[in-house]
Design an enzyme around this catalytic site. Structure first.
Site, PDB file in Angstrom:
ATOM      1  N   LYS A 125       0.840  -1.178   0.000  1.00 25.79           N
ATOM      2  CA  LYS A 125       0.000   0.000   0.000  1.00 25.79           C
ATOM      3  C   LYS A 125       0.890   1.248   0.000  1.00 25.79           C
ATOM      4  O   LYS A 125       2.057   1.113   0.378  1.00 25.79           O
ATOM      5  CB  LYS A 125      -0.937  -0.017   1.201  1.00 25.79           C
ATOM      6  CG  LYS A 125      -0.216   0.165   2.542  1.00 25.79           C
ATOM      7  CD  LYS A 125      -1.182   0.259   3.658  1.00 25.79           C
ATOM      8  CE  LYS A 125      -1.594   1.690   3.916  1.00 25.79           C
ATOM      9  NZ  LYS A 125      -0.794   2.392   4.921  1.00 25.79           N
TER      10      LYS A 125
ATOM     11  N   HIS B  29      -1.409  -5.728   5.264  1.00 27.39           N
ATOM     12  CA  HIS B  29      -0.791  -6.634   6.248  1.00 27.39           C
ATOM     13  C   HIS B  29      -1.741  -6.982   7.395  1.00 27.39           C
ATOM     14  O   HIS B  29      -1.545  -7.970   8.074  1.00 27.39           O
ATOM     15  CB  HIS B  29       0.538  -6.081   6.757  1.00 27.39           C
ATOM     16  CG  HIS B  29       0.434  -4.977   7.768  1.00 27.39           C
ATOM     17  ND1 HIS B  29       0.210  -3.677   7.424  1.00 27.39           N
ATOM     18  CD2 HIS B  29       0.539  -4.991   9.119  1.00 27.39           C
ATOM     19  CE1 HIS B  29       0.180  -2.940   8.529  1.00 27.39           C
ATOM     20  NE2 HIS B  29       0.377  -3.701   9.575  1.00 27.39           N
TER      21      HIS B  29
ATOM     22  N   LYS C  24      -2.568 -10.784   9.999  1.00 27.49           N
ATOM     23  CA  LYS C  24      -2.507 -10.917  11.460  1.00 27.49           C
ATOM     24  C   LYS C  24      -3.359 -12.103  11.874  1.00 27.49           C
ATOM     25  O   LYS C  24      -4.498 -12.233  11.429  1.00 27.49           O
ATOM     26  CB  LYS C  24      -3.010  -9.625  12.128  1.00 27.49           C
ATOM     27  CG  LYS C  24      -2.061  -8.424  11.947  1.00 27.49           C
ATOM     28  CD  LYS C  24      -2.591  -7.189  12.665  1.00 27.49           C
ATOM     29  CE  LYS C  24      -1.812  -5.942  12.279  1.00 27.49           C
ATOM     30  NZ  LYS C  24      -0.638  -5.678  13.084  1.00 27.49           N
TER      31      LYS C  24
ATOM     32  N   GLU D 217      -3.093   4.028  17.922  1.00 26.40           N
ATOM     33  CA  GLU D 217      -1.642   3.899  17.824  1.00 26.40           C
ATOM     34  C   GLU D 217      -0.976   4.882  18.773  1.00 26.40           C
ATOM     35  O   GLU D 217      -1.392   6.045  18.856  1.00 26.40           O
ATOM     36  CB  GLU D 217      -1.182   4.228  16.411  1.00 26.40           C
ATOM     37  CG  GLU D 217      -1.625   3.216  15.392  1.00 26.40           C
ATOM     38  CD  GLU D 217      -0.860   3.413  14.107  1.00 26.40           C
ATOM     39  OE1 GLU D 217       0.164   2.757  13.925  1.00 26.40           O
ATOM     40  OE2 GLU D 217      -1.281   4.256  13.300  1.00 26.40           O
TER      41      GLU D 217
ATOM     42  N   ASP E 262      -4.538   6.522   5.214  1.00 26.51           N
ATOM     43  CA  ASP E 262      -3.476   5.642   5.715  1.00 26.51           C
ATOM     44  C   ASP E 262      -4.032   4.400   6.417  1.00 26.51           C
ATOM     45  O   ASP E 262      -3.447   3.327   6.327  1.00 26.51           O
ATOM     46  CB  ASP E 262      -2.588   6.449   6.690  1.00 26.51           C
ATOM     47  CG  ASP E 262      -1.357   5.675   7.142  1.00 26.51           C
ATOM     48  OD1 ASP E 262      -0.645   5.159   6.266  1.00 26.51           O
ATOM     49  OD2 ASP E 262      -1.113   5.592   8.363  1.00 26.51           O
TER      50      ASP E 262
ATOM     51  N   HIS F 126      -6.867  -0.960   6.081  1.00 25.89           N
ATOM     52  CA  HIS F 126      -6.957  -1.875   7.226  1.00 25.89           C
ATOM     53  C   HIS F 126      -8.346  -1.877   7.867  1.00 25.89           C
ATOM     54  O   HIS F 126      -8.914  -2.926   8.150  1.00 25.89           O
ATOM     55  CB  HIS F 126      -5.934  -1.502   8.302  1.00 25.89           C
ATOM     56  CG  HIS F 126      -4.534  -1.308   7.783  1.00 25.89           C
ATOM     57  ND1 HIS F 126      -4.005  -2.101   6.798  1.00 25.89           N
ATOM     58  CD2 HIS F 126      -3.562  -0.420   8.101  1.00 25.89           C
ATOM     59  CE1 HIS F 126      -2.768  -1.714   6.540  1.00 25.89           C
ATOM     60  NE2 HIS F 126      -2.478  -0.691   7.319  1.00 25.89           N
TER      61      HIS F 126
HETATM   62  C1  BG6 Z   1       0.541   1.072   8.109  1.00 28.34           C
HETATM   63  C2  BG6 Z   1       0.385   2.566   8.215  1.00 28.34           C
HETATM   64  O1  BG6 Z   1      -0.147   0.579   7.000  1.00 28.34           O
HETATM   65  O2  BG6 Z   1       0.011   0.457   9.300  1.00 28.34           O
HETATM   66  C3  BG6 Z   1       1.090   3.092   9.456  1.00 28.34           C
HETATM   67  O3  BG6 Z   1       0.939   3.184   7.056  1.00 28.34           O
HETATM   68  C4  BG6 Z   1       0.585   2.367  10.680  1.00 28.34           C
HETATM   69  O4  BG6 Z   1       0.876   4.494   9.602  1.00 28.34           O
HETATM   70  C5  BG6 Z   1       0.673   0.850  10.483  1.00 28.34           C
HETATM   71  O5  BG6 Z   1       1.395   2.764  11.773  1.00 28.34           O
HETATM   72  C6  BG6 Z   1       0.005   0.117  11.638  1.00 28.34           C
HETATM   73  O6  BG6 Z   1       0.285  -1.244  11.549  1.00 28.34           O
HETATM   74  P1  BG6 Z   1       0.357  -2.160  12.860  1.00 28.34           P
HETATM   75  O7  BG6 Z   1       0.594  -3.520  12.327  1.00 28.34           O
HETATM   76  O8  BG6 Z   1       1.500  -1.628  13.687  1.00 28.34           O
HETATM   77  O9  BG6 Z   1      -0.943  -1.986  13.563  1.00 28.34           O
END
Ligand code: BG6
Length: 509
Positions: A161, A191, A195, A229, A248, A253
């Site tokens: 992405k 991704h 998970k 986050e 983003d 996601h």
């Molecule tokens: C990414 C975003 O796709 O996912 C980031 O670009 C974000 O900004 C990240 O921090 C979060 O992934 P995870 O696996 O840490 O929840």
């Protein structure tokens, strides 16, 4: 599906953060777990000149920091892994560089005892998005792509992405990709789908029979999807300021999480069965645009604060962020899925950076019992008769992965007083093992030709259609409504207020 013996994985953007923190550690872990065939080789491609040896020691250093489990036999194991790495310098739009790459790949085939050019190829594009189209185009021009009908070898491409920054650019990118590759060769990665606990949403729903009859508007009052986050933009200001939380996190996601929670049972676990069902959900979300954005979204941006003792600067002071930026680092929104199962059930999505802590959780809140027969207490405080606490099913994606069901239980004693209590299942307690990293599963799936956990273009399009409407609505607001929130809090108060009021109104109906 089986993974064939000999594959060369080419990582474009091999010196980047993603490659060092996630991709190489994932490949190392897969090697340690003996899940990759012996003849797998990895080639890093990037713009800076370096020798194979320099690349190997750079990756060895990264693995010492980022490997999921420490090498069992120490440095020897790292060396054994890095001996399978190669490096090719080049420009992403330069056919000559790709011709040189081809010579290297053919040589590696030869070293592995395969006729040159007959081995499998997995191209992983983990560069900044501005060179995605160059790479796919030159891969085609330099004759790197096997015919999808070829039964003896395959070529696949994984694309990171962001897949476009709106519907138009996503479609344009897709056109370029499909000018060179067949859709069956394209793996668009999100991704989150790799998970363990995200996959468990499907296992939980479709591998058990007790919840599915309740999984609809008749029993569910509303659903929260929260991705909090604790990191700020941390050096990614240049990228992030042109993206924002909606592009983003939500476009990909969070809408994928929503799709998995809301979709109908697929006829099978075949890639297109699952993706067809997710697409139906995404297409059933009524667009939000124009004036609606004021009623259905709250935007925020972080200001200085502290998180776990770390001082966080104002978003506007982050390198790469423009002084008058109105980019959202937090967003809350209310969506509906207008279909037979979910009509009228709000889905509240909330995500932000620089929040108090990191967690991803999906809470399914069930309807209240029709009659309040009992008194109830919350945290041992007697609340008297009236509304009971609802049953809430929480799917915890990260951290402390698990599932929790909150139910009302009688408090011991002479009175009939109920109190919400939790039934919990924790992954690490039950399985006594750390779940594999998302990239491990996804790389393995791409190598075995299973695209179930990858995104199809029509899903990308449906997600962008929704996001574009919101972005348009925001752009047309006379005064952008950006609520500041202090780093280290749970986001703007306006977001809590908006969701609480909305739920209250629902109760009144
Ligand atoms: C990414 C975003 O796709 O996912 C980031 O670009 C974000 O900004 C990240 O921090 C979060 O992934 P995870 O696996 O840490 O929840």
């Amino acid at each position: 599906m089986e993974i064939s013996e000999s594959t060369i994985i080419v990582i474009f953007g091999a010196s980047g953060d993603l490659a060092k923190r996630k991709l190489m550690p994932a490949l190392f872990q897969l090697t340690q777990d003996a899940l990759l065939p012996n003849k797998t080789r990895i080639v890093g491609f990037a713009r800076r000149a370096k020798t194979h040896e320099e690349f190997r020691s750079e990756i060895q250093e990264a693995l010492v920091k980022f490997a999921r489990s420490k090498p069992r036999e120490g440095i020897a194991e790292l060396k054994e892994f890095t001996s399978r790495l190669y490096y090719q310098v080049g420009n992403y739009d330069d056919k000559e560089s790709f011709d040189e790459l081809k010579i290297l790949l053919d040589d590696i085939d030869g070293e592995c005892g395969i006729p040159p050019g007959r081995g499998n190829r997995l191209f992983y594009i983990s560069t900044p998005p501005d060179v995605f189209t160059d790479i796919v185009t030159v891969l085609g021009q330099a004759d790197h792509i096997a015919n999808p009908e070829d039964e003896d070898r395959w070529t696949r491409v994984i694309i990171e992405k962001p897949f476009g920054r709106d519907l138009e650019t996503a479609r344009a990118l897709n056109k370029k990709v499909l000018a060179m590759f067949d859709e069956s060769q394209v793996y668009r990665i999100d991704h989150y789908l790799g998970k363990e606990t995200v996959q468990n949403i499907m296992a939980f729903r479709f591998g058990n029979s007790i919840f599915e009859p309740l999984w609809n508007r008749g029993f569910v009052s509303h659903i929260h999807i929260n991705v909090a986050e604790a990191v700020s933009v941390e050096g990614r200001g240049g990228y992030y300021d042109h993206s924002g939380a909606l592009r983003d996190m939500v476009q990909n996601h969070m809408l994928q999480l929503l799709a998995l929670v809301a979709m109908e049972p697929p006829a099978s676990f075949a890639p297109n069965s699952v993706r067809d069902e997710k697409l139906k959900v995404l297409s059933a979300i009524p667009p939000i645009g124009g004036m609606d954005v004021g009623h259905s979204t709250v935007r925020g941006q972080y200001a200085a604060g502290t998180i776990d003792g770390r001082a966080i600067t104002d978003y506007l002071n982050e390198p790469g962020v423009s002084d008058d930026s109105v980019t959202e680092t937090f967003v809350a929104l209310k969506l509906y899925v207008d279909n037979w199962r979910w009509a009228g059930v709000p889905f509240y999505l909330r995500t932000g950076k620089a929040l108090s802590s990191r967690f991803t959780e999906i809470n399914i809140e069930f309807r209240q019992p029709p009659l309040a027969l009992f008194s109830h207490s919350v945290n041992n405080v007697l609340k008297g008769a009236g509304k009971m606490q609802p049953n809430i099913l929480s799917l915890r994606v990260q951290p402390n992965e698990g599932i929790r069901l909150s139910i009302g239980m009688k408090v011991p004693g002479p009175k009939m007083v109920l109190q919400p209590t939790d039934m919990e299942f924790c992954y690490d307690e039950v399985f006594d093992t750390e779940p594999p990293a998302a990239y491990e599963r996804l790389i393995l799936d791409a190598m075995s030709g299973d695209s179930t956990l990858f995104i199809r273009q029509d899903e990308v399009d449906a997600a962008w259609t929704l996001i574009d409407g919101i972005l348009d609505g925001w752009r047309n607001e006379e005064t952008p409504h950006i609520h500041l929130y202090r780093a280290g809090t749970w986001g703007p108060y306006a977001a809590d207020e908006f969701i609480a009021q909305d739920i209250k109104k629902m109760g009144a109906v």
